[in-house]
Design a protein around this motif. Structure first.
Motif, short mmCIF file in Angstrom:
data_model
loop_
_atom_site.label_atom_id
_atom_site.label_comp_id
_atom_site.label_asym_id
_atom_site.label_seq_id
_atom_site.Cartn_x
_atom_site.Cartn_y
_atom_site.Cartn_z
N GLN A 1 0.82 -1.21 0.00
CA GLN A 1 0.00 0.00 0.00
C GLN A 1 0.86 1.27 0.00
OE1 GLN A 1 -3.39 -0.04 2.64
NE2 GLN A 1 -3.22 2.14 3.07
N ASN A 2 1.97 1.21 0.74
CA ASN A 2 2.87 2.37 0.83
C ASN A 2 4.31 1.92 0.59
OD1 ASN A 2 0.86 4.42 1.80
ND2 ASN A 2 0.70 2.99 3.51
N PRO A 3 4.68 1.68 -0.67
CA PRO A 3 6.00 1.10 -0.95
C PRO A 3 7.14 2.11 -1.02
CG PRO A 3 4.76 1.32 -2.98
CD PRO A 3 3.85 1.78 -1.88
N CYS B 1 11.94 7.28 -5.78
CA CYS B 1 12.26 5.85 -5.80
C CYS B 1 11.47 5.10 -6.86
CB CYS B 1 12.01 5.23 -4.43
SG CYS B 1 10.26 5.03 -3.99
N GLY B 2 10.37 5.70 -7.32
CA GLY B 2 9.61 5.08 -8.40
C GLY B 2 8.67 3.96 -7.98
N ARG B 3 8.60 3.68 -6.70
CA ARG B 3 7.73 2.59 -6.24
C ARG B 3 6.30 3.09 -6.07
NH1 ARG B 3 11.25 -1.17 -2.08
NH2 ARG B 3 13.20 -1.14 -3.27
#
Length: 311
Positions: free
Chosen positions: A257-259, A271-273
């Protein structure tokens, strides 16, 4: 013995999965087919439901129970490898994982899961592969055994039990479930055992079972793979039976949910996640009504993750 399965948190699972006619679903821990039967009933003969289990006895029993559903397919294997087990290209409306040992496995003495019956010390969920619990306890190091007792079962007497195991197996290799029970009895003082609300060996058996079946190490990756297999809006329901499993599931859902791993004070994410969806419903427990008729539900916790692809 018939493969009996009293599905835990059935009403809640059906509420969150919301199976409808024509949907595609998968049960990664098929067991006796209790959850799967109700999902198939909701599909009304259309769509598809896959039942995965590493236990060949479960596959056989559930296949017999569900034989009148033409849209059911049983798959023998470990749910950790869902991507290779499901047919190529299949996307799911919902998935279910009911973790831990089944009632049938516990109640079948020769499987070696029960500390109440004397039987060969096996504990393998898939009896066609892997090492037995006897092989494990007769070869594991003292430090490693103490570690799994503490980490997998919160056993306060972990170090003492590990020490006694080393002493006992030097005298004679452990072969049966009662051999392992005797190790626990010799390690934990009688006064402490008398005060224990459950069987003193239950934590040791839990830890050994988890280790023999490698239940925890691949779990986080498996949860991510199951979410990969969902359609946009699809849901994954996971039922756990002890706090360590539940913490792992909760952490995996939170990360999906919150990477983002950027510093909290970073002005933008670099970070691009991207989030993969959201956890819904929190930690869902059995109702008082279910607790009265299904003892297995007392320790059960359901968590649900809904996949939401980036728009």
């Amino acid at each position: 013995m018939a493969f009996h399965h009293e599905p835990v948190l059935l009403h809640e699972v059906l509420e969150y999965l919301a199976p409808e006619k024509g949907g595609v679903f998968a049960d990664g821990t098929l067991g006796g087919g209790g959850h799967s039967e109700r999902i198939l009933m909701a599909l009304s003969g259309e769509g598809m439901h896959y039942g995965i289990d590493r236990d060949e006895a479960a596959i056989a029993a559930a296949t017999e129970r569900l034989k009148h559903f033409e849209n059911f397919r049983a798959l023998h294997g470990n749910f950790h490898y869902v991507k290779t087990l499901l047919p190529e290209g299949v996307k799911l409306d919902g998935g279910l994982l009911d973790l831990g040992v089944s009632s049938y496995q516990i109640d079948t003495p020769e499987r070696g899961f029960s500390y109440h019956e004397n039987a060969p010390l096996d504990m393998r969920m898939d009896t066609s592969s892997g090492i037995t619990a006897a092989e494990y306890v007769n070869t594991v190091s003292e430090a490693e055994f103490a570690r799994i007792l503490y980490e997998y079962a919160d056993e306060k007497w972990a170090a003492r039990i590990a020490k006694v195991l080393m002493e006992k197996r030097r005298e004679k290799p452990l072969e049966t479930t009662f051999d392992l029970v005797k190790v626990v009895d010799a390690a934990i003082p009688k006064a402490v055992r008398r005060k224990d609300e459950g069987h003193p060996a239950r934590r040791t058996f839990q830890a050994v079972r988890i280790a023999v079946n490698d239940e925890l190490a691949p779990l986080e990756k498996a949860l991510n793979d199951w979410v990969d297999c969902l359609k946009d809006g699809g849901r994954l329901c996971v039922i756990t039976f002890h706090s360590l499993e539940d913490r792992l599931v909760k952490r995996a859902f939170r990360t999906m949910q919150n990477p983002c791993i950027c510093p909290p004070k970073a002005p933008i994410c670099v970070c691009g996640r991207k989030p993969r969806g959201k956890a819904i419903g929190g930690a869902i427990k059995a109702t008082r009504e279910e607790l009265n008729f299904n003892s297995r539900s007392h320790s059960a916790t359901l968590r649900v993750f809904e996949k939401r692809e980036e728009q």
